[in-house]
Design a protein around this motif. Structure first.
Motif, PDB file in Angstrom:
ATOM      1  N   ALA A  61      13.716  -1.806   8.673  1.00 16.51           N
ATOM      2  CA  ALA A  61      12.740  -2.231   7.674  1.00 16.51           C
ATOM      3  C   ALA A  61      11.455  -1.412   7.788  1.00 16.51           C
ATOM      4  CB  ALA A  61      12.433  -3.718   7.854  1.00 16.51           C
TER       5      ALA A  61
ATOM      6  N   PRO B   8      16.519  -5.532  10.303  1.00 18.60           N
ATOM      7  CA  PRO B   8      15.104  -5.507  10.670  1.00 18.60           C
ATOM      8  C   PRO B   8      14.671  -4.246  11.414  1.00 18.60           C
ATOM      9  CG  PRO B   8      16.273  -7.269  11.820  1.00 18.60           C
ATOM     10  CD  PRO B   8      17.225  -6.670  10.850  1.00 18.60           C
TER      11      PRO B   8
ATOM     12  N   GLU C 140      15.585  -6.374   2.171  1.00 18.39           N
ATOM     13  CA  GLU C 140      15.892  -7.808   2.248  1.00 18.39           C
ATOM     14  C   GLU C 140      15.747  -8.365   3.664  1.00 18.39           C
ATOM     15  OE1 GLU C 140      19.858  -8.014   0.702  1.00 18.39           O
ATOM     16  OE2 GLU C 140      19.175  -8.011  -1.375  1.00 18.39           O
ATOM     17  N   GLY C 141      15.503  -7.510   4.641  1.00 15.63           N
ATOM     18  CA  GLY C 141      15.337  -7.957   6.012  1.00 15.63           C
ATOM     19  C   GLY C 141      16.637  -8.155   6.765  1.00 15.63           C
TER      20      GLY C 141
END
Length: 109
Positions: free
Chosen positions: A102, A99, A95-96
């Motif tokens: 990710a 980050p 979902e970020g």
């Protein structure tokens, strides 16, 4: 060595020993894991480190990665089992919301 630094090292010793018995994490990483150990206990702390390490892949795990991952964990009462940590981190990365974890995040972060 100043007293404050000695206390920081003492505080970081237990999480460091839990997640890496061979001593391959640094002091900053251990300090980031100390609040997890206090709030969630040893099993979740180990699961958090392993989850971050898995999501980082070949990239080095940093203290900032651990801090970011800890921030997305639900409150201790809502985390029923340590194996839920991996699911929480995976969803947050997709979902970020983390980050640094990710897929495809730059190594320079």
């Amino acid at each position: 060595m100043k007293r404050a630094h000695a206390y920081r090292m003492i505080e970081g010793w237990r999480p460091a020993a839990l997640v890496s018995p061979i001593g391959d994490i640094n002091e900053a990483q251990a300090r980031e894991l100390a609040p997890a150990l206090k709030a969630y206990g040893p099993e979740v702390t180990v699961a958090l480190y392993r989850g971050v390490k898995e999501l980082r892949g070949d990239r080095k795990v940093t203290a900032a990665d651990l801090s970011e991952a800890l921030a997305v964990l639900p409150p201790p009462r809502q985390l029923v089992r340590p194996d839920q940590v991996h699911d929480v981190l995976s969803v947050a990365a997709a979902e970020g919301r983390v980050p640094r974890l990710a897929p495809g995040a730059g190594a320079g972060l």
